[in-house]
Each structure stands twice: as C-alpha cells, then as structure tokens.
Design an enzyme around this catalytic site. Structure first.
Site, short mmCIF file in Angstrom:
data_model
loop_
_atom_site.label_atom_id
_atom_site.label_comp_id
_atom_site.label_asym_id
_atom_site.label_seq_id
_atom_site.Cartn_x
_atom_site.Cartn_y
_atom_site.Cartn_z
N ASP A 110 1.57 -5.97 7.44
CA ASP A 110 0.37 -5.12 7.41
C ASP A 110 -0.82 -6.02 7.11
OD1 ASP A 110 -1.73 -3.38 6.84
OD2 ASP A 110 -0.39 -1.84 6.01
N PHE A 137 0.86 -1.19 0.00
CA PHE A 137 0.00 0.00 0.00
C PHE A 137 0.90 1.24 0.00
CE2 PHE A 137 -3.09 2.87 2.15
CZ PHE A 137 -4.14 2.72 1.25
N ARG A 194 -12.28 -3.76 -8.39
CA ARG A 194 -11.99 -4.61 -7.25
C ARG A 194 -13.30 -5.03 -6.60
NH1 ARG A 194 -8.13 -2.45 -2.45
NH2 ARG A 194 -9.94 -1.12 -2.22
N TYR A 206 -11.48 -0.71 9.84
CA TYR A 206 -12.68 -0.19 9.14
C TYR A 206 -12.98 -0.95 7.86
CZ TYR A 206 -8.93 2.63 6.96
OH TYR A 206 -7.78 3.05 6.37
N LYS A 207 -12.16 -1.96 7.53
CA LYS A 207 -12.42 -2.76 6.32
C LYS A 207 -13.25 -3.98 6.73
CE LYS A 207 -8.46 -0.65 4.15
NZ LYS A 207 -7.02 -0.65 3.91
C1 LIG Z 1 -6.24 0.55 4.00
C2 LIG Z 1 -4.80 0.31 4.25
C3 LIG Z 1 -4.05 1.21 5.02
C4 LIG Z 1 -4.70 2.48 5.53
O1 LIG Z 1 -3.94 3.15 6.45
P1 LIG Z 1 -4.58 4.39 7.24
O2 LIG Z 1 -3.49 4.87 8.07
O3 LIG Z 1 -5.77 3.86 7.97
O4 LIG Z 1 -5.04 5.38 6.22
C5 LIG Z 1 -2.73 0.91 5.29
N1 LIG Z 1 -2.16 -0.21 4.78
C6 LIG Z 1 -2.86 -1.08 4.01
C7 LIG Z 1 -2.20 -2.31 3.48
C8 LIG Z 1 -4.19 -0.84 3.71
O5 LIG Z 1 -4.87 -1.68 2.94
#
Ligand SMILES: *Cc1c(COP(=O)(O)O)cnc(C)c1O
Length: 420
Positions: free
Chosen positions: A205, A126, A380, A230-231
């Site tokens: 992560d 990400f 997606r 939140y996912k």
């Molecule tokens: C959604 C996501 C994030 C989001 O990070 P925030 O700090 O909450 O904005 C980070 N890493 C991955 C792999 C994600 O999918």
C-alpha cells in the site's frame, strides 16, 4: 547571531524547489498547512482544468467527450503515476478507492495462491486495509488466516518477526510501504525478496509514499500495489486510487468484481463476461471522470519537480524538524514517534505528547497551524516537499513550543471530534 527565523528564510532561499509553492492555491498565506499527507493542496492547474471539465467537456461536448479522452483516462493517468513508482506504463491504472483496489487485488492473489492459507500484515497498517482482509477471509470461507505481526515499539516495522513468520503456507503479505502513524518506511526490495523466497506474493500500500518517497516497484520486483491520489499527489478529496500489477502476473490474476469496464468489449453488450487483456481488466464500473481527470495536474507537477529532488528536500526538512524538536520541544514533553534514521522514514513526522489532543486543538484554533492528530497522542506533521517551506516547519515548531510553554492548550477540553 542569526535567529531561527533568519535561518529558515535562508533555507527557503536556497531551496531549488521553492518555485513550486506558487503553483498551488494558497488562500491563507499565514496558515501553516502540514496535513498534505491527508489532503494535498489544490494545484492552480487543477482549478483551471475543473472549469474546462465542467463548462466545455461536460457542458458543451456532452457524451462526445467519452471518445475525446475520457474513456482512456484510467490508463493515461495510471501511466503517468507509473513514472513516479518505478513501473511500466501498462502496469498502473486508476480505479475505485484504495480500499476497493485492495479487495480486488488481494482476492485475485489468494485465488492464484490456492493451497496456501496464511495472510500476513502488521499492526502499523492502515485499519481499512486490515478490515478489508478480515472481510475477504470471511467471504472466501476457505480456511484463510489473517495474522497481524506486532511492532515492538509502535514506530518501526516488525521486519524480523515478519520474516520469521514466512513459510510455505503464506499466500500473501500486505504492508503499508510508509506507515500512516509513525512514517516508518519499509525497505521494499529487501522485504519483497524475502517474501518471494517463501513463495508468497506481496501487496504494497503506497498511499503515504507516492509523491513523497521514491518507489521502485520494478527494481524491487514487487507483485502488487495500491495507493491514494488525494494525499501527496494532490489529486483532490476522494480522488480515485491506483493499482499496480506486475506485467507477468496480469494474465494470471482475475478481477473478482467483473464489471463491464473490465470486459473485453463493453459496447458489445454480450451476456458472457470475457476479461479485457492487460490492466483494464481490473476496472469495474464507469469511472468518476471529473475526479479522475483532476489527478493529472498534480502528477505532472511531481514529475516536473522529480521524485529525487522531492525526496532530497523532504529529508532536509524532516531532519530540520527533528533538530528543532530536540532543541525546543523535547524539553517540553514532546516525544519523537517516528524513526530517527532518514532512510527509514517517509515524509511525515509524528510527535507524541501527553496533552497531544489539546495541543492539536490549540494549534488549529489559536496558532494557525494545521497538522492532524492520530490516537492516542500523535501530532502528525506532514511535510509535502512540493509546497512546504522551511519557514512553515520552523513556525510549526515555534507554535508547538508556545502551545505548551504558554499553556494555550489548557483552554481546550479532551473531547474528541469525529474527523481528526
Ligand atoms: C489513506 C489511506 C487509505 C485510504 O483508503 P480509501 O479507500 O481511500 O479510504 C488506505 N490505505 C492507507 C495506507 C492509507 O494511508
């Protein structure tokens, strides 16, 4: 002859987790929501808790609520998340955002690994994770080098190249367990073992894994992890994230953002920072209580459904979607941009198409399907097994067929929006 739709109904009728859909707010029954990997649905229990949190806990109890449960929320919710992650209760805590937790744990790891200068990640990670690491290299100004290992096909993790890059100068490897575009799922145990053999630490992560794929942090001997709530956890927009530090590492690592919530006794108000024991030391400032508390009902639902049952359903649904893709969508130019093997996949499927952006617009505006879009051409489709139905999956495939066959996408321009 049974139609596709009858087949989807039969699969839903046989689904042992079907009853969980009614535990979530479903304001538009005809909406096919396949974006639970970006923002999960609202559990009814969370809506009720939100009312109690504001009207009673805040409105009536006021400051007394801190001693009636608020102060211990980070470890209480963390302890429940630990059950989804194959970790001990005292190895997971909720704090800040995923990006900030990455910063804290990566700086702590690099300081612990003094003398080693290489940091490895891959180009499927990400972007925020890569930005944070770039910022750390600049801030520490200690000769670290961030190396981004390239995936050959943009779908599968570059495992061989990654393992070949390991040596005694690698301090830390940072990877997304399930990668956000293709849904590729790393073999956590095997990759962690190889990283350890080189004396490096690994930080996983778990943002796209938690709540959708089984994670066994302890069994894999993972060092550090972070992730979103939140996912697939359905914790609500911008809900705080979690961090995991293996128990034996906890006394060895130092939180670089040493705030009063991580202080041994914050209410002594002494001017000398002394780290709290255990994981509370990785807290920094006052938590966002309302958002943090609202994570819990989503975690409870996942625990009630059980990760093994959720994974089994996620695989059945993604295999079903891939079969529909082969039959109905591949002939129309849709390409599978996710691994074909179920054990190499998380819970979302990416389908690429030369007209991906315009098709996505047609799906959202005309066809009542809400997926999301990831550049350059990925549509997606997030399968959240706790509430996604087989009928949702079939209907999405059918609407994707119509979008192209009936040229509905041609109504839209190629102009991109700010949030995709
Ligand atoms: C959604 C996501 C994030 C989001 O990070 P925030 O700090 O909450 O904005 C980070 N890493 C991955 C792999 C994600 O999918």
């Amino acid at each position: 002859m049974t139609t596709h739709l009858e087949q989807a109904y039969a699969l839903d009728a046989a689904d042992p987790l079907a009853r969980f859909r009614a535990r979530f707010v479903n304001a538009e029954p005809d909406l096919i929501y396949l974006d639970g990997n970006s923002l999960g649905r609202l559990p009814h229990d969370s809506a009720m808790l939100a009312h109690d949190l504001t009207a009673r806990q805040w409105g009536e109890r006021l400051i007394r609520s801190w001693n009636e449960g608020w102060f211990t929320l980070p470890e209480r919710v963390g302890g429940k998340l630990a059950q989804l992650l194959g970790a001990q209760t005292d190895e997971v805590i909720v704090a800040d955002s995923t990006s900030v937790n990455l910063f804290k744990l990566a700086v702590a790891a690099l300081r612990h690994q003094r003398g080693r200068t290489r940091i490895l990640t891959d180009d499927l990670n990400f972007p925020s994770d890569v930005y944070i690491l770039q910022g750390i290299v600049e801030m520490l100004d200690a000769g670290h080098r961030l190396e981004i290992i390239r995936s050959e096909d943009g779908v599968h993790g570059p495992v061989e190249a990654l393992l070949a890059a390991l040596d005694e100068d690698v301090a830390l490897v940072v990877l997304s367990h399930t990668v956000f575009k293709s849904g590729y799922l790393y073999d956590m145990a095997a990759v962690t073992a190889a990283i350890h053999a080189a004396g490096a630490l690994v930080l996983w992560d778990l943002s796209h894994s938690v709540g959708s794929a089984p994670v066994e942090l302890n069994a894999a001997d993972a060092d550090l992890a972070i992730g979103c709530t939140y996912k697939y956890v359905n914790g609500g927009p911008g809900a705080p994230a979690f961090l995991y530090v293996r128990r034996d590492l906890q006394p060895l690592l130092r939180n670089p953002i040493s705030g009063w919530m991580g202080q041994h006794n914050p209410f002594d108000f002494t001017l000398e920072y002394a780290a709290e024991l255990g994981l509370r030391h990785f807290l920094t400032g006052t938590p966002a209580v309302l958002s943090l508390a609202l994570i819990e009902p989503g975690v409870d639902l996942l625990l009630e459904a059980s990760m093994n049952a959720l994974r089994a359903k996620s695989i059945r649904q993604s295999e079903y979607l891939i079969a529909l893709w082969e039959e109905m969508l591949a002939p129309l130019g849709y390409m599978l941009k996710s691994p074909r093997q179920a054990e190499q996949r998380g819970s979302h499927i990416s389908l690429g198409h030369a007209e991906g952006w315009r098709i996505n617009q047609a799906l959202i505006r005309d066809l009542n399907v809400l997926p999301d879009f990831r550049a350059p051409d990925n549509i997606r489709l997030g399968i959240a097994p706790i509430y996604t139905t087989f009928t949702d999956v079939y209907t999405a495939a059918e609407q994707m067929r119509r979008a192209v066959e009936e040229r509905i996408y041609a109504r839209y321009s190629d102009q991109r929006a700010a949030v995709t």
